[in-house]
Motif scaffolding. Structure first.
Motif, PDB file in Angstrom:
ATOM      1  N   ASN A  78     -26.781 -59.867  36.850  1.00 22.14           N
ATOM      2  CA  ASN A  78     -27.318 -58.685  37.538  1.00 22.14           C
ATOM      3  C   ASN A  78     -27.618 -57.508  36.627  1.00 22.14           C
ATOM      4  OD1 ASN A  78     -27.242 -59.302  40.537  1.00 22.14           O
ATOM      5  ND2 ASN A  78     -25.232 -59.958  39.835  1.00 22.14           N
ATOM      6  N   SER A  79     -27.496 -57.687  35.316  1.00 22.36           N
ATOM      7  CA  SER A  79     -27.755 -56.549  34.451  1.00 22.36           C
ATOM      8  C   SER A  79     -28.514 -57.010  33.216  1.00 22.36           C
ATOM      9  CB  SER A  79     -26.446 -55.867  34.042  1.00 22.36           C
ATOM     10  OG  SER A  79     -26.716 -54.606  33.487  1.00 22.36           O
ATOM     11  N   HIS A  80     -28.885 -56.079  32.377  1.00 27.07           N
ATOM     12  CA  HIS A  80     -29.609 -56.379  31.159  1.00 27.07           C
ATOM     13  C   HIS A  80     -29.323 -55.240  30.203  1.00 27.07           C
ATOM     14  CE1 HIS A  80     -32.911 -57.163  28.395  1.00 27.07           C
ATOM     15  NE2 HIS A  80     -32.982 -58.365  28.924  1.00 27.07           N
ATOM     16  N   SER A  81     -29.158 -55.590  28.902  1.00 25.61           N
ATOM     17  CA  SER A  81     -28.743 -54.551  27.956  1.00 25.61           C
ATOM     18  C   SER A  81     -29.822 -53.489  27.763  1.00 25.61           C
ATOM     19  CB  SER A  81     -28.377 -55.189  26.616  1.00 25.61           C
ATOM     20  OG  SER A  81     -29.456 -55.971  26.167  1.00 25.61           O
ATOM     21  N   ALA A  82     -31.095 -53.829  28.067  1.00 25.00           N
ATOM     22  CA  ALA A  82     -32.173 -52.870  27.832  1.00 25.00           C
ATOM     23  C   ALA A  82     -32.385 -51.915  29.009  1.00 25.00           C
ATOM     24  CB  ALA A  82     -33.473 -53.617  27.549  1.00 25.00           C
ATOM     25  N   LYS A  83     -31.502 -51.991  30.009  1.00 25.29           N
ATOM     26  CA  LYS A  83     -31.709 -51.171  31.203  1.00 25.29           C
ATOM     27  C   LYS A  83     -31.235 -49.736  30.977  1.00 25.29           C
ATOM     28  CE  LYS A  83     -29.498 -52.756  34.619  1.00 25.29           C
ATOM     29  NZ  LYS A  83     -28.946 -53.463  35.772  1.00 25.29           N
ATOM     30  N   PRO A  84     -31.877 -48.744  31.613  1.00 27.67           N
ATOM     31  CA  PRO A  84     -31.357 -47.375  31.528  1.00 27.67           C
ATOM     32  C   PRO A  84     -29.931 -47.318  32.070  1.00 27.67           C
ATOM     33  CG  PRO A  84     -33.533 -47.402  32.546  1.00 27.67           C
ATOM     34  CD  PRO A  84     -33.114 -48.827  32.385  1.00 27.67           C
ATOM     35  N   LEU A  85     -29.126 -46.393  31.531  1.00 30.56           N
ATOM     36  CA  LEU A  85     -27.706 -46.322  31.869  1.00 30.56           C
ATOM     37  C   LEU A  85     -27.469 -46.217  33.379  1.00 30.56           C
ATOM     38  CD1 LEU A  85     -24.763 -46.157  30.922  1.00 30.56           C
ATOM     39  CD2 LEU A  85     -25.035 -43.675  30.839  1.00 30.56           C
ATOM     40  N   ILE A  86     -28.282 -45.410  34.051  1.00 33.46           N
ATOM     41  CA  ILE A  86     -28.057 -45.188  35.495  1.00 33.46           C
ATOM     42  C   ILE A  86     -28.164 -46.508  36.260  1.00 33.46           C
ATOM     43  CG2 ILE A  86     -30.446 -44.363  35.656  1.00 33.46           C
ATOM     44  CD1 ILE A  86     -29.844 -43.093  38.238  1.00 33.46           C
ATOM     45  N   TYR A  87     -29.067 -47.404  35.819  1.00 34.92           N
ATOM     46  CA  TYR A  87     -29.207 -48.665  36.539  1.00 34.92           C
ATOM     47  C   TYR A  87     -28.161 -49.681  36.118  1.00 34.92           C
ATOM     48  CZ  TYR A  87     -33.420 -46.401  37.959  1.00 34.92           C
ATOM     49  OH  TYR A  87     -34.290 -45.493  38.456  1.00 34.92           O
ATOM     50  N   LYS A  88     -27.582 -49.470  34.898  1.00 31.95           N
ATOM     51  CA  LYS A  88     -26.426 -50.299  34.554  1.00 31.95           C
ATOM     52  C   LYS A  88     -25.283 -49.974  35.507  1.00 31.95           C
ATOM     53  CE  LYS A  88     -27.350 -51.002  29.677  1.00 31.95           C
ATOM     54  NZ  LYS A  88     -27.009 -50.601  28.320  1.00 31.95           N
ATOM     55  N   ILE A  89     -25.054 -48.683  35.728  1.00 35.50           N
ATOM     56  CA  ILE A  89     -23.985 -48.271  36.653  1.00 35.50           C
ATOM     57  C   ILE A  89     -24.297 -48.768  38.058  1.00 35.50           C
ATOM     58  CG2 ILE A  89     -22.817 -46.293  37.694  1.00 35.50           C
ATOM     59  CD1 ILE A  89     -23.331 -44.782  35.085  1.00 35.50           C
ATOM     60  N   ALA A  90     -25.541 -48.535  38.499  1.00 36.75           N
ATOM     61  CA  ALA A  90     -25.909 -48.956  39.853  1.00 36.75           C
ATOM     62  C   ALA A  90     -25.872 -50.477  39.980  1.00 36.75           C
ATOM     63  CB  ALA A  90     -27.298 -48.436  40.206  1.00 36.75           C
ATOM     64  N   GLY A  91     -26.069 -51.181  38.846  1.00 38.96           N
ATOM     65  CA  GLY A  91     -25.998 -52.636  38.862  1.00 38.96           C
ATOM     66  C   GLY A  91     -24.637 -53.126  39.336  1.00 38.96           C
ATOM     67  N   ALA A  92     -23.598 -52.290  39.138  1.00 36.61           N
ATOM     68  CA  ALA A  92     -22.247 -52.678  39.541  1.00 36.61           C
ATOM     69  C   ALA A  92     -22.175 -52.920  41.051  1.00 36.61           C
ATOM     70  CB  ALA A  92     -21.237 -51.619  39.113  1.00 36.61           C
ATOM     71  N   TRP A  93     -22.973 -52.187  41.832  1.00 35.92           N
ATOM     72  CA  TRP A  93     -22.936 -52.415  43.280  1.00 35.92           C
ATOM     73  C   TRP A  93     -24.270 -52.951  43.815  1.00 35.92           C
ATOM     74  CZ3 TRP A  93     -22.011 -47.185  41.648  1.00 35.92           C
ATOM     75  CH2 TRP A  93     -23.124 -46.352  41.747  1.00 35.92           C
ATOM     76  N   GLY A  94     -25.222 -53.243  42.922  1.00 29.72           N
ATOM     77  CA  GLY A  94     -26.512 -53.788  43.376  1.00 29.72           C
ATOM     78  C   GLY A  94     -26.445 -55.288  43.542  1.00 29.72           C
ATOM     79  N   ASN A  95     -25.309 -55.829  43.945  1.00 23.23           N
ATOM     80  CA  ASN A  95     -25.140 -57.273  44.110  1.00 23.23           C
ATOM     81  C   ASN A  95     -24.017 -57.504  45.110  1.00 23.23           C
ATOM     82  OD1 ASN A  95     -22.421 -57.640  42.637  1.00 23.23           O
ATOM     83  ND2 ASN A  95     -23.642 -56.431  41.225  1.00 23.23           N
ATOM     84  N   HIS A  96     -23.861 -58.748  45.524  1.00 26.76           N
ATOM     85  CA  HIS A  96     -22.890 -59.061  46.567  1.00 26.76           C
ATOM     86  C   HIS A  96     -21.451 -58.683  46.197  1.00 26.76           C
ATOM     87  CE1 HIS A  96     -20.819 -61.364  49.678  1.00 26.76           C
ATOM     88  NE2 HIS A  96     -20.034 -61.756  48.701  1.00 26.76           N
ATOM     89  N   GLU A  97     -20.927 -59.247  45.102  1.00 29.18           N
ATOM     90  CA  GLU A  97     -19.512 -59.057  44.759  1.00 29.18           C
ATOM     91  C   GLU A  97     -19.193 -57.578  44.527  1.00 29.18           C
ATOM     92  OE1 GLU A  97     -21.444 -61.335  43.513  1.00 29.18           O
ATOM     93  OE2 GLU A  97     -20.467 -63.279  43.599  1.00 29.18           O
ATOM     94  N   GLY A  98     -20.048 -56.934  43.711  1.00 29.41           N
ATOM     95  CA  GLY A  98     -19.799 -55.538  43.378  1.00 29.41           C
ATOM     96  C   GLY A  98     -19.830 -54.650  44.605  1.00 29.41           C
ATOM     97  N   SER A  99     -20.777 -54.944  45.527  1.00 28.34           N
ATOM     98  CA  SER A  99     -20.870 -54.077  46.696  1.00 28.34           C
ATOM     99  C   SER A  99     -19.655 -54.284  47.609  1.00 28.34           C
ATOM    100  CB  SER A  99     -22.178 -54.312  47.446  1.00 28.34           C
ATOM    101  OG  SER A  99     -22.181 -55.583  48.024  1.00 28.34           O
ATOM    102  N   MET A 100     -19.123 -55.516  47.644  1.00 27.95           N
ATOM    103  CA  MET A 100     -17.922 -55.736  48.463  1.00 27.95           C
ATOM    104  C   MET A 100     -16.711 -55.035  47.832  1.00 27.95           C
ATOM    105  SD  MET A 100     -19.218 -57.186  50.961  1.00 27.95           S
ATOM    106  CE  MET A 100     -17.724 -57.185  51.935  1.00 27.95           C
ATOM    107  N   LEU A 101     -16.659 -55.012  46.497  1.00 24.78           N
ATOM    108  CA  LEU A 101     -15.570 -54.287  45.829  1.00 24.78           C
ATOM    109  C   LEU A 101     -15.696 -52.788  46.109  1.00 24.78           C
ATOM    110  CD1 LEU A 101     -13.104 -54.318  44.047  1.00 24.78           C
ATOM    111  CD2 LEU A 101     -14.562 -54.365  42.031  1.00 24.78           C
TER     112      LEU A 101
END
Lengths: 641, 144
Positions: A78-101
């Protein structure tokens, strides 16, 4: 190590939730003895610890995403090293497991907040409430560690991540799930209060006053979430629509409808001690709707334009949780409702009566949305595949919504306990007159327009006028803050309704294929395609059209740049609409594909007053915020006195 | 009004409201439910023409034609069993191409062709409605 620490924190938090449930059980049993106080102290501390551990676990997941730790499956997918920082953070909940956490972290934090700050409830009721909160949390901890572990390692680590769905790479959407989840979870607190009150048979104004700030907070966040979600869909999907009646949207609308009804009935309970059983029922229903919302979005069983992160096996786990919590609560309600004594009574023509009407109409809309959203599921179980779209929802909800607008206009003009029909009609003379004039004017000026949107505009004007009437002949400085809140929120409904009606009645659309240098007109605008050129961003490249727009014959020329973007990870194309906001509406432009003969497709919309939709949503949330501040302040004064 | 009566009246009102909701919903369902069809489903028995429906399948190879106006396309949707000609006016989705899955929303015409007002193309499967993805997989396997 971070991933292991995160998982350990999650297990510990789950263990503390179990201890919290047992302590709560003990405190309820020991009610009235000397031991109860000790148990209460321990219970409050454990609730706090559980909240901190869940937050820690979620914080560690964010850390993994920020560090782009590709040895963790979730980060790699769900992430990529070339992504802007804000979307790395948002990536934490932009998926099933992270959003349930995130879900459980917000739930546990809310529980900790109740344990820390709640002083109004009887201590046994508070204990039962914290026990219910722990009981909900345990299910979600089990779901996370057994079915949706976000911290699973990947061996060998991926060289780089697969990236985040480009549609989710948008500041509006990055903060959308947390906003909605705070709303959902705020309703879980209201649910726990209701369960606590049912267990202790302690239903009354004190319980309602304790519950009200939580309902208000949840409702404010849901309002912001729905408004922002609508705007996101509007500008990101490039379809020019602001509401699709999509199951995922309905999943957030249903708890909002229930919370809106609850907000009004809890006020009756807090100030007049009426509607006891009904308020309890609504608190259960409101949280059931957030659970169903989570289930719909996270199980992937529904047809949706933006159904992502789908997994049917987890759907059955959430469905089981849903059955346990909601079924259990309803059973408790059924067992105990007989012991909830009748509150005070009122006449039908009174503020309470109007609020009952408001509740019924909101419930009807909720029922329609519920049926329309879930019916395809039942049909599918019967072997029939069908999907239900906007025509159904528009047709079924519109008449009820207009009746609700009328009730919203009349309600605040009525007195508590009893009022007379004649007095009400007298007060309604001005707003009804204003609505009539508006109808005649708009209808005359826009011949050929469908009468329903024009009727909606008239209702909006009537409601707008009626909303501010409670302020007339009042000392504005000494008007309590919650009255201001009500006035502004109701005004927001009118503003939003006006925007929806204006957009559906007056929008104009143009679709054309043009060469560079050609003109297209839409509404009062003349749009020239000046050039099409390449553009580049942090993790995308694009084709960008430069449009020169002039309003009327002598207006200023301004430029707009819609794009077609190409993302490399994952390889996806998106359309980036260019939107120009003017005082009286928005010009919306989309760049389509190029043909071999050198022409480019352009899709243009002129949407008069469409911005009022989201402005109204903002006003509704602001009204809620003022009411919250006003209530909390007043209750603090009462406590001090 | 006595408390008991008030409860009764409120209970009846609530029942009436729920009944009203169901009534409104069911009557609207009767004529508005948009059904999902594959070309094989409609071969020989076309659905009602006035109904807004979804048609899903593959864009048949060699069928995609862009019209001179630059904004209209014609193509055929197939599931291996039957083929339905489709006309669409608008900006096509990014991943819309021949031999790829598509869902067209619109209405059938009396001659059995289909006029679409919206197209959904097959994106990455993760973002695809499961029902649609299921239909497409069936079509994919038939086409291969």
């Amino acid at each position: 190590m971070i991933a292991e620490a995160g998982l350990a924190a999650l297990w510990l938090a789950g263990t503390f939730a179990l201890i919290q449930l047992m302590l709560a059980w003990g405190a309820v049993r020991a009610n009235g003895t000397a031991q109860a106080d000790e148990l209460m102290t321990a219970l409050r501390r454990v609730s706090l610890l559980q909240g901190l551990l869940a937050l820690l676990s979620f914080g560690l997941l964010i850390a993994l995403f920020v560090r782009s730790d590709m040895s963790v499956v979730l980060v790699a997918t769900n992430s990529h090293s070339a992504k802007p920082l804000i979307y790395k953070i948002a990536g934490a909940w932009g998926n099933h497991e992270g959003s349930m956490l995130l879900w459980v972290a917000v739930l546990a934090t809310a529980g900790a907040g109740v344990a820390l700050f709640e002083r109004r409830l009887a201590s046994a009721t508070l204990a039962a409430t914290l026990g219910a909160q722990a009981f909900i949390a345990i299910g979600f901890y089990a779901f996370l560690v057994f079915a949706s572990n976000p911290f699973i390692r990947l061996d060998p680590p991926a060289p780089d991540g697969q990236g985040l769905n480009p549609l989710l790479q948008d500041p509006g959407l990055a903060f959308h799930p947390p906003t909605l989840y705070i709303g959902y979870v705020g309703l879980s607190v209201a649910f726990s209060f209701a369960v606590g009150a049912l267990i202790m048979r302690d239903v009354g104004p004190a319980f309602a006053k304790a519950m009200r700030p939580w309902v208000l907070t949840a409702w404010i966040f849901l309002t912001i979430g729905i408004t922002a979600g609508s705007y996101w869909a509007y500008y990101e999907l490039g379809w020019g629509g602001w509401w699709f009646w999509d199951p995922v949207e309905n999943a957030s609308l249903m708890p909002w409808l229930a919370a809106t009804a609850l907000l009004h009935s809890v006020t009756v309970l807090a100030t007049r001690d009426g509607l006891r059983a009904w308020t309890l029922m609504l608190a259960l229903v409101a949280f059931a709707m957030s659970m169903i919302g989570t289930f719909l979005v996270r199980s992937g069983i529904l047809v949706s334009v933006h159904a992502f992160a789908v997994d049917p096996t987890r759907g059955s786990f959430i469905l089981a949780l849903l059955g346990i919590y909601i079924g259990g609560a309803l059973a408790l309600f059924g067992l105990r409702v007989g012991t909830v004594t009748q509150g005070s009574t009122f006449r039908l023509v009174s503020r309470e009566g109007a609020l009952v009407l408001n509740n019924l109409l909101l419930t009807v809309i909720l029922g329609i949305v519920f049926i329309g959203t879930l019916y395809p599921l039942f049909a599918q179980a019967m072997g029939v595949q069908l999907s239900i779209g906007a025509p159904f929802f528009n047709k079924a909800t519109a008449p009820v919504a207009l009746a609700l607008v009328a009730a919203t206009a009349a309600g605040p003009l009525l007195r508590w306990r009893r009022d007379s029909m004649n007095a009400l009609l007298g007060k309604l003379l001005v707003p009804v007159g204003a609505a009539g004039v508006a109808f005649a004017l708009v209808f005359a000026l826009s011949r050929g327009t469908h009468p329903v949107p024009v009727l909606a505009i008239a209702f909006a004007v009537g409601l707008g006028v009626a909303s501010v009437l409670p302020l007339v002949r009042r000392n504005l400085r000494r008007t309590p803050m919650h009255v201001w809140g009500m006035v502004i929120a109701h005004l927001g409904v009118a503003v939003s309704l006006a925007g929806m009606a204006a957009d559906s009645a007056f929008k104009t659309e143009r679709l054309a294929a043009v060469h560079v240098g050609d003109n297209v007109t839409v509404g009062p605008f003349r749009v020239t395609l000046a050039e099409v050129r390449p553009a580049i961003g942090p993790n995308w490249s694009a084709l960008e059209a430069r449009l020169q727009v002039r309003r009327g014959e002598d207006g200023q020329v301004f430029e707009m740049m819609p794009q077609q973007r190409f993302f490399s990870a994952p390889p996806t194309n998106t359309n980036e609409a260019a939107i120009r906001t003017l005082f009286d509406g928005q010009l919306y432009t989309v760049l389509g594909e190029g043909a071999e003969d050198g022409r480019w497709q352009l899709r243009l919309w002129w949407k008069p007053w469409v911005t009022l939709i989201w402005l109204g949503g903002g006003l509704i949330a602001l009204g809620g915020l003022l009411a919250l501040i006003g209530r909390v302040r007043r209750e603090r004064r009462e406590d001090d006195a | 009004m006595k408390p008991k009566h008030q409860r009764l009246v409120l209970g009846l009102l609530a029942l009436a409201a729920i009944g009203g909701a169901s009534g409104l919903a069911l009557s609207a369902l009767g004529d508005q439910a948009a059904f999902f069809y594959a070309p094989g489903d409609v071969a020989g028995k076309p659905p009602p023409l006035d109904r807004h429906v979804r048609l899903g399948g593959m864009v048949a190879a060699g069928s995609l034609k862009r019209q001179p106006d630059g904004v209209s396309v014609n193509f055929a949707v197939t599931d291996g069993k039957a083929t339905v000609p489709v006309a669409f006016r608008g900006v096509t989705p990014d991943l819309f191409k021949e031999d790829s899955g598509v869902v067209a929303e619109g209405r059938f015409n009396p001659d059995g062709s289909f006029t679409a007002d919206n197209l959904l193309a097959k994106h990455d499967e993760r973002y695809m409605p499961p029902q649609v993805a299921g239909k497409m997989h069936k079509s994919d396997s038939v086409a291969q």
